[in-house]
Motif scaffolding. Structure first.
Motif, short mmCIF file in Angstrom:
data_model
loop_
_atom_site.label_atom_id
_atom_site.label_comp_id
_atom_site.label_asym_id
_atom_site.label_seq_id
_atom_site.Cartn_x
_atom_site.Cartn_y
_atom_site.Cartn_z
N ALA A 71 12.54 -39.81 11.38
CA ALA A 71 12.19 -40.53 10.16
C ALA A 71 12.19 -42.03 10.39
O ALA A 71 11.29 -42.74 9.93
N ALA A 72 13.18 -42.54 11.11
CA ALA A 72 13.26 -43.97 11.39
C ALA A 72 12.08 -44.43 12.24
O ALA A 72 11.48 -45.49 11.98
N ILE A 73 11.70 -43.63 13.23
CA ILE A 73 10.56 -43.98 14.07
C ILE A 73 9.28 -43.97 13.25
O ILE A 73 8.43 -44.85 13.39
N SER A 74 9.13 -42.99 12.37
CA SER A 74 7.94 -42.90 11.52
C SER A 74 7.82 -44.12 10.61
O SER A 74 6.72 -44.66 10.45
N GLN B 44 6.76 -47.08 12.74
CA GLN B 44 5.35 -47.01 13.11
C GLN B 44 4.44 -47.36 11.92
O GLN B 44 3.44 -48.05 12.10
N GLU B 45 4.79 -46.91 10.74
CA GLU B 45 4.00 -47.22 9.55
C GLU B 45 4.03 -48.72 9.26
O GLU B 45 2.99 -49.33 8.96
N GLU B 46 5.21 -49.33 9.35
CA GLU B 46 5.33 -50.77 9.13
C GLU B 46 4.54 -51.55 10.17
O GLU B 46 3.88 -52.55 9.85
N GLU B 47 4.59 -51.10 11.42
CA GLU B 47 3.86 -51.77 12.49
C GLU B 47 2.35 -51.65 12.26
O GLU B 47 1.60 -52.61 12.45
#
Length: 50
Positions: free
Chosen positions: A19-22, A25-28
């Motif tokens: 979840a944290a990686i997702s 990635q969305e913010e990036e």
């Protein structure tokens, strides 16, 4: 995050890490889209889908 570390996590830890990686990635992706729009506007172009 190295894969061996990821696979050593508990199920809850794996879900949290995923979840944290997702979210990251969305913010990036949003940050990159904003930069692309700024660059395109400087060239007088418009990005499709925006």
């Amino acid at each position: 995050m190295p894969l061996d570390y990821f696979f050593s996590l508990s199920e809850a830890g794996k879900i949290f890490a995923h979840a944290a990686i997702s979210v990251y990635q969305e913010e990036e992706m949003e940050r990159l889209k904003a930069q692309l729009s700024i660059l395109a506007a400087g060239k007088g172009m418009k990005i499709r889908g925006q």
